[in-house]
Design an enzyme around this catalytic site. Structure first.
Site, PDB file in Angstrom:
ATOM      1  N   THR A  10      26.514  -1.981  14.484  1.00 36.67           N
ATOM      2  CA  THR A  10      27.479  -0.907  14.278  1.00 36.67           C
ATOM      3  C   THR A  10      27.296  -0.426  12.849  1.00 36.67           C
ATOM      4  O   THR A  10      26.774  -1.134  12.002  1.00 36.67           O
ATOM      5  CB  THR A  10      28.942  -1.359  14.496  1.00 36.67           C
ATOM      6  OG1 THR A  10      29.226  -2.458  13.630  1.00 36.67           O
ATOM      7  CG2 THR A  10      29.191  -1.742  15.938  1.00 36.67           C
ATOM      8  N   SER A  11      27.741   0.791  12.598  1.00 36.86           N
ATOM      9  CA  SER A  11      27.554   1.382  11.276  1.00 36.86           C
ATOM     10  C   SER A  11      28.478   0.798  10.231  1.00 36.86           C
ATOM     11  O   SER A  11      28.178   0.815   9.055  1.00 36.86           O
ATOM     12  CB  SER A  11      27.765   2.893  11.352  1.00 36.86           C
ATOM     13  OG  SER A  11      26.806   3.460  12.204  1.00 36.86           O
TER      14      SER A  11
END
Length: 184
Positions: A8-9
């Site tokens: 995930t970012s």
């Protein structure tokens, strides 16, 4: 062996992160490498570890294409590295598996389409910003730290250090230093 990779970012995307981990485990991945870092950042150590870990006839599994690569060139480089090791790639949400000729074809098509969509979106965004600027409606991102300059200066005069100020005011330490330098 199925080797999972999830990303995930940011750490704020916990639900998506946990969903990826769940899906990879359900798929049967024996080993999962995970990280919470933007794909724009070229340094993705867990992806590197996953690729290094994978052996001939293993399959690297990801839940979605955008969790693996950000552009066609990035995707091509990753796929080439995997192919050189005779490691397959499986993307769950697209049901793509590069261990077959059809899967490899679909991978190339999907990667090209994804990059095309991203470029179109960015072009539209630039057009919208240009229009807003022409109409004097675009102000840009609000300068968060500069709005808190007086508070930062007060805290500095009270003897607090830059790291402590940054944590309390919720801005980057470099922003604190910049404001202090400008005030000097």
């Amino acid at each position: 062996m199925l080797v999972g990779y999830c990303r995930t970012s940011s750490i704020e995307q916990m639900a998506g992160y946990q969903a990826q981990l769940r899906d990879l485990k359900l798929q049967g991945c024996e080993k999962v490498f995970s990280e919470q870092v933007s794909s724009v950042n070229s340094n993705r150590p867990e992806l590197e570890r996953a690729i290094d870990f994978a052996r001939e006839s293993d399959v690297l599994v990801v839940t979605r294409l955008d969790r693996l690569a950000r552009s066609v060139s990035d995707l091509s480089q990753i796929v080439a590295r995997l192919e050189a090791k005779q490691v397959g790639l499986k993307i769950l949400d697209m049901n793509i598996d590069t261990t077959s000729p059809t899967g490899r074809l679909l991978m190339n098509l999907v990667g090209s389409i994804a990059q095309f969509e991203r470029e179109i979106m960015l072009a539209r965004q630039r057009e919208g910003i240009a229009k807003a600027k022409a109409e004097h409606k675009f102000k840009g991102r609000a300068p968060t730290a500069r709005r808190k300059a007086s508070q930062i200066l007060e805290m500095h005069l009270a003897g607090q250090g830059a790291s402590q100020i940054a944590k309390i005011v919720k801005v980057g330490r470099s922003s604190v230093y910049r404001i202090l330098a400008e005030a000097a």
